[in-house]
Design an enzyme around this catalytic site. Structure first.
Site, short mmCIF file in Angstrom:
data_model
loop_
_atom_site.label_atom_id
_atom_site.label_comp_id
_atom_site.label_asym_id
_atom_site.label_seq_id
_atom_site.Cartn_x
_atom_site.Cartn_y
_atom_site.Cartn_z
N HIS A 1 0.87 -1.19 0.00
CA HIS A 1 0.00 0.00 0.00
C HIS A 1 0.90 1.23 0.00
O HIS A 1 1.55 1.50 1.01
CB HIS A 1 -0.89 0.01 1.24
CG HIS A 1 -1.95 -1.05 1.23
ND1 HIS A 1 -2.47 -1.58 2.38
CD2 HIS A 1 -2.60 -1.66 0.20
CE1 HIS A 1 -3.40 -2.48 2.07
NE2 HIS A 1 -3.49 -2.55 0.76
N ASN B 1 3.95 3.01 5.32
CA ASN B 1 2.88 2.41 6.12
C ASN B 1 3.07 0.94 6.44
O ASN B 1 2.15 0.31 6.92
CB ASN B 1 1.51 2.66 5.50
CG ASN B 1 1.63 2.73 4.01
OD1 ASN B 1 1.82 1.71 3.38
ND2 ASN B 1 1.56 3.92 3.45
N SER B 2 4.26 0.43 6.24
CA SER B 2 4.59 -0.94 6.68
C SER B 2 3.65 -2.00 6.13
O SER B 2 3.55 -3.07 6.70
CB SER B 2 4.59 -1.05 8.21
OG SER B 2 5.17 0.06 8.81
N HIS B 3 2.91 -1.70 5.08
CA HIS B 3 2.05 -2.71 4.46
C HIS B 3 2.71 -3.19 3.18
O HIS B 3 2.51 -2.61 2.12
CB HIS B 3 0.67 -2.13 4.10
CG HIS B 3 -0.17 -1.80 5.28
ND1 HIS B 3 -1.49 -1.39 5.16
CD2 HIS B 3 0.08 -1.80 6.61
CE1 HIS B 3 -2.00 -1.17 6.36
NE2 HIS B 3 -1.07 -1.40 7.25
N ASN B 4 3.53 -4.21 3.30
CA ASN B 4 4.19 -4.76 2.12
C ASN B 4 4.02 -6.26 2.11
O ASN B 4 3.89 -6.88 3.16
CB ASN B 4 5.68 -4.42 2.10
CG ASN B 4 5.91 -2.93 1.99
OD1 ASN B 4 6.36 -2.29 2.92
ND2 ASN B 4 5.56 -2.36 0.86
#
Lengths: 281, 584
Positions: free
Chosen positions: B332, B503-506
């Site tokens: 994201h 955002n650390s969404h990987n």
């Protein structure tokens, strides 16, 4: 530091703080930014002679913290004027100088942040002309973006590729502001009229100024950001004096709980709490 | 010379949700587990009295020490990747508990559609609907098979929520009631209902009532104090690995966590892993930790990088599409998702300073394949929401467009609108692309001299169209909410990935599946190429849903732990040998 004073003593203290801030800020208004530091110095000297401050532990220690550990006097004068233009005193309350923002920035740059202490600093660094072309596209602070989604430049290059540390970036930018001011108006930046100061800052903001090693607009983003940080961070860092920044922004600081506020339809005004209070010493 | 430690049953790299869950499950079954965490030793007490916006949100107290290691990033293979030099450009968690300590706490189950995205898309729209370079694939497991693990995770973390009216079937209600409504969530829900949507309160790991989980760990009740994101919880009221699974693992006496232990290699003999090599970053001393099973449970970048550094599995080649390690990297990213509409209210003030990380309302009308994509030029969907996380003063200075960003007018308006604005944005799915992948960087190294991981990532029209559609929906809702000024974000047709990882969404890099040709691990997170090596976490996600990842990371960690037990008990072989056979 343990505070053994009675509540009454503390109360007196706080009143003392407010009154002194008021006078000091008024002094700033009267003098404008012109000669601000000189006036500030005079006021400080006067206050040191007041018996009240001789016995006032909290206030004395706070004032003693207001000394430069990073900037020279000339650089600091420019910094003061620039931050005050970014966050000026008005009917809402104090501006950057009244809030202690310049000292806040001075302290920050003297520490880990100023030397990029947590950053990846290994080479190879790209050449500065590449840095410039990428940093020119910065679109930081789109109004609708939540803070943790700060806009970055729309480019495949990352923003922080400068060889300079934040401290060096500040010195580079502030000195350029001063030399532009001298060349055009024969005055140092801090002695200029407000509109001329604003005009120079706008040139930095737009990237119309050439600096060595960093793009001017990137320096400006850093300066603006640091100014807001000094206005609104916990007073423990030397800015947001007397929580005046939070009071203007109606931000209650470090409250333990909003469980009783969260559902309320009406706005709830609260006195702010600093970490000094919240942590309980 | 590396010092060799005594052999243990399992060595687990990482102490976040994935590593914590695995460690707790194995330790409870009496297996000896050593955890290795590159970051510092942290306890709940370290986060008491730390409501300090400068330190945590602007100086990135809880983010990775980039002096030692970072990632590099570029848009396409013809470009030179540059390193992420400042935490401002990448929020990578570190220290005990990993990113699971500084998260906001949004919890979603992913959709049946997510797990069978390829089959279901072909079934409903035909093969031609999938763009040529889009590498979506089935996960090899169904939602129905995952339900029990979701349920287990929710009970462990004390998730507080209400049922999504459009959500997949559940075997049990959430263990705790949903978060309180604020005036702004009420306004959002009312507007959404009027528009015919199905709003509900986001399931939250900010726990609403004091709760003791099945492992006996107690999580306190949320105070709505507004310091979640990038902060550890002052009150032990936000579920995190420290106060749940790591505590559970420790009290068995079977788990030892070694901090400041930076793993550099998976040791192996070609067919089996024998342990890991790590360096104690306090002393510089190298160690080898032998183990019967090795578990990589770091973030996407760590897991993928360790496999590549250790020469395990076939590296992915974006030209041929062959190989698996580094494949299907997604995430994201903030200039193509999280866009929406801000509303300024002249006659209404909100208590914007109050909130909680996961106090938010959303709707699933546009999630996954819930809407008909026949006439749309994208697949998957988005999740529009209003989040009431608490607007801290340095970071939140929203002003109407046209206002200068500094000076008199800025000060005036930013103060005026501080409690008079609301924001509705959407989180959109990220589908994989053939040319987007991870490999080792040829130019930049970590403090040990080992190559950094390199991201190559480009947006597609899929990403942009999906983002544009989501902005329209957010704007529609905000207008219905009655703001005096409504301003929509813009998303141009040529917006490109900006190397911002905030955002650390990987996901991706070590993806799961039921076919070893196109996946690295099976659905128990077990490497096809090395049966005693498990790689757990969002690195195993073949694509990224429009929902937040943590609950799905947790559910797959529970499934992986089950696979590890099975492997340790029955002496080897692939847990999914039967399934694998047909591809052998």
């Amino acid at each position: 530091m343990t505070d053994n004073r009675s509540d009454d003593e503390k109360k007196l203290d706080e009143d003392g703080v407010s009154r002194r801030r008021f006078i000091k800020n008024t002094g700033m208004v009267a003098g404008g930014v012109v000669g601000g530091s000189l006036l500030g110095g005079l006021l400080t000297t006067q206050f040191q002679q007041e018996p009240e401050t001789q016995t006032d532990k909290k206030e004395t220690s706070s004032d003693l913290q207001d000394a430069r550990m990073f900037f020279s006097r000339d650089d600091f004068n420019v910094l003061q004027a620039a931050t005050e233009r970014i966050f000026p005193e008005d009917d809402n309350g104090p501006g950057a100088i009244g809030l202690g923002v310049p000292y806040f920035i001075d302290k920050q740059l003297a520490g880990s942040w100023g030397v990029n202490g947590k950053d990846y600093r290994q080479g190879p660094f790209i050449q500065f002309n590449q840095v410039e072309s990428m940093e020119g596209k910065d679109t930081d602070e789109h109004p609708t973006n939540p803070p943790f989604l700060k806009r970055q430049p729309d480019t495949d290059l990352q923003r922080h590729q400068s060889r300079l540390t934040r401290g060096e970036i500040f010195l580079t930018g502030l000195r350029k502001m001063n030399s532009m001011s001298r060349n055009r108006h024969n005055k140092t930046f801090d002695k200029l009229d407000e509109d001329k100061q604003i005009a120079i800052l706008q040139e930095f903001e737009k990237g119309d100024v050439k600096l060595s090693g960093v793009a001017a607009e990137n320096f400006f983003v850093l300066l603006r950001q640091a100014t807001l940080e000094g206005a609104y961070s916990d007073p423990l860092y030397g800015g947001n004096k007397n929580m005046e920044g939070w009071k203007m922004k109606e931000f209650p600081g470090a409250q333990a709980s909003y469980a009783n506020v969260i559902e309320k339809e009406e706005f709830v005004k609260m006195d702010p709490i600093s970490l000094n209070d919240y942590q309980g010493g | 010379m590396a010092i060799k430690k005594d052999k243990v049953d399992a060595v687990v790299v990482g102490s976040g949700w994935a590593g914590g869950i695995v460690a707790a499950e194995l330790a409870k079954k009496d297996y000896k587990v050593v955890g290795l965490e590159r970051g510092q030793d942290k306890k709940h007490e370290d986060y008491i009295g730390t409501k300090d916006e400068l330190r945590y949100s602007l100086r990135y107290e809880m983010m990775q020490d980039l002096t030692k290691e970072t990632i590099t990033s570029r848009n396409s293979p013809d470009k030179t990747a540059l390193p992420i030099r400042s935490n401002e450009n990448a929020y990578l968690g570190t220290n005990t508990g990993g990113a699971g300590v500084h998260w906001n706490g949004h919890n979603f189950r992913w959709l049946p559609y997510d797990f069978e995205i390829y089959s279901k898309t072909v079934e409903r729209y035909g093969k031609d609907k999938i763009p040529e370079d889009m590498t979506i694939q089935d996960w090899g497991v169904t939602y129905d098979e995952m339900e029990k693990y979701y349920d287990k995770y929710e009970k462990m973390a004390g998730i507080s929520g209400e049922e999504d009216p459009l959500g997949p079937e559940r075997s049990n209600p959430y263990p705790n009631p949903p978060m309180k409504d604020s005036p702004s969530t009420k306004l959002f829900k009312k507007a959404a209902k009027e528009l015919g949507y199905h709003p509900y309160q986001i399931p939250s790991a900010n726990v609403t009532e004091q709760y003791t989980n099945p492992d006996g760990e107690t999580i306190n009740a949320c105070m709505y104090c507004a310091f979640c994101e990038t902060y550890g919880c002052d009150f032990g009221a936000k579920s995190d690995p420290i106060i749940t699974v790591l505590a559970t693992a420790r009290k068995t006496g079977n788990y030892e966590l070694r901090n400041q232990s930076y793993v550099t290699r998976v040791l192996h003999n070609g067919s089996k892993a024998t342990g890991v090599r790590y360096v104690d970053t306090k002393t510089g001393q190298e160690y080898e930790q032998p183990a019967d099973i090795v578990v990589l449970a770091g973030f996407v970048f760590t897991n993928t990088r360790l496999l590549l550094l250790s020469d395990v599995g076939e590296p992915y080649d974006p030209k041929t599409g062959k190989g698996v390690i580094g494949k299907n990297f997604t995430g994201h990213f903030n200039n193509v998702t999280y866009l929406g509409a801000v509303g300024f209210f002249d006659n209404k003030k909100f208590n914007n300073f109050a909130g909680a990380g996961a106090l938010a309302s959303t709707l699933s009308d546009f999630s996954g394949d819930n809407m008909d994509h026949s006439d749309l030029d994208f697949l998957h969907g988005f999740e529009p929401h209003i989040r009431v996380m608490g607007n801290r003063p340095i970071e939140y200075n929203r002003v109407p467009e046209g206002t200068p960003t500094w000076g008199k007018e800025f000060k005036e308006k930013s103060l005026y609108y501080t409690n008079r604005n609301l924001f509705v944005d959407a989180q959109a799915a990220a589908l994989p692309k053939k040319q987007n992948y991870l490999d080792l960087d040829p130019n930049y190294t970590d403090f040990q001299g080992n190559p950094l991981i390199r991201v190559t990532y480009q947006y597609t029209d899929q990403d942009r169209k999906l983002g544009q559609y989501s902005i329209k929906t957010c704007t529609e809702i905000m207008e219905k909410m009655g703001a005096d000024i409504v301003e929509s974000d813009e998303l141009s047709d040529d917006v490109e990935f900006n190397s911002s990882f905030t955002n650390s969404h990987n996901g991706g890099g070590v993806i799961m599946g039921d076919d070893p040709d196109i996946s690295a691990v099976n659905t128990y997170s077990q490497m096809w190429d090395m049966e005693n090596l498990f790689v757990v976490g969002s690195s195993s996600f073949p694509h990224f849903s429009n929902y937040n990842p943590t609950e799905t990371i947790g559910a797959f960690a529970y499934r992986a732990a089950e696979g590890m037990e099975e492997y340790l008990k029955n002496g080897g072989g692939l847990v999914e040998r039967k399934r694998a056979k047909k591809h052998a």
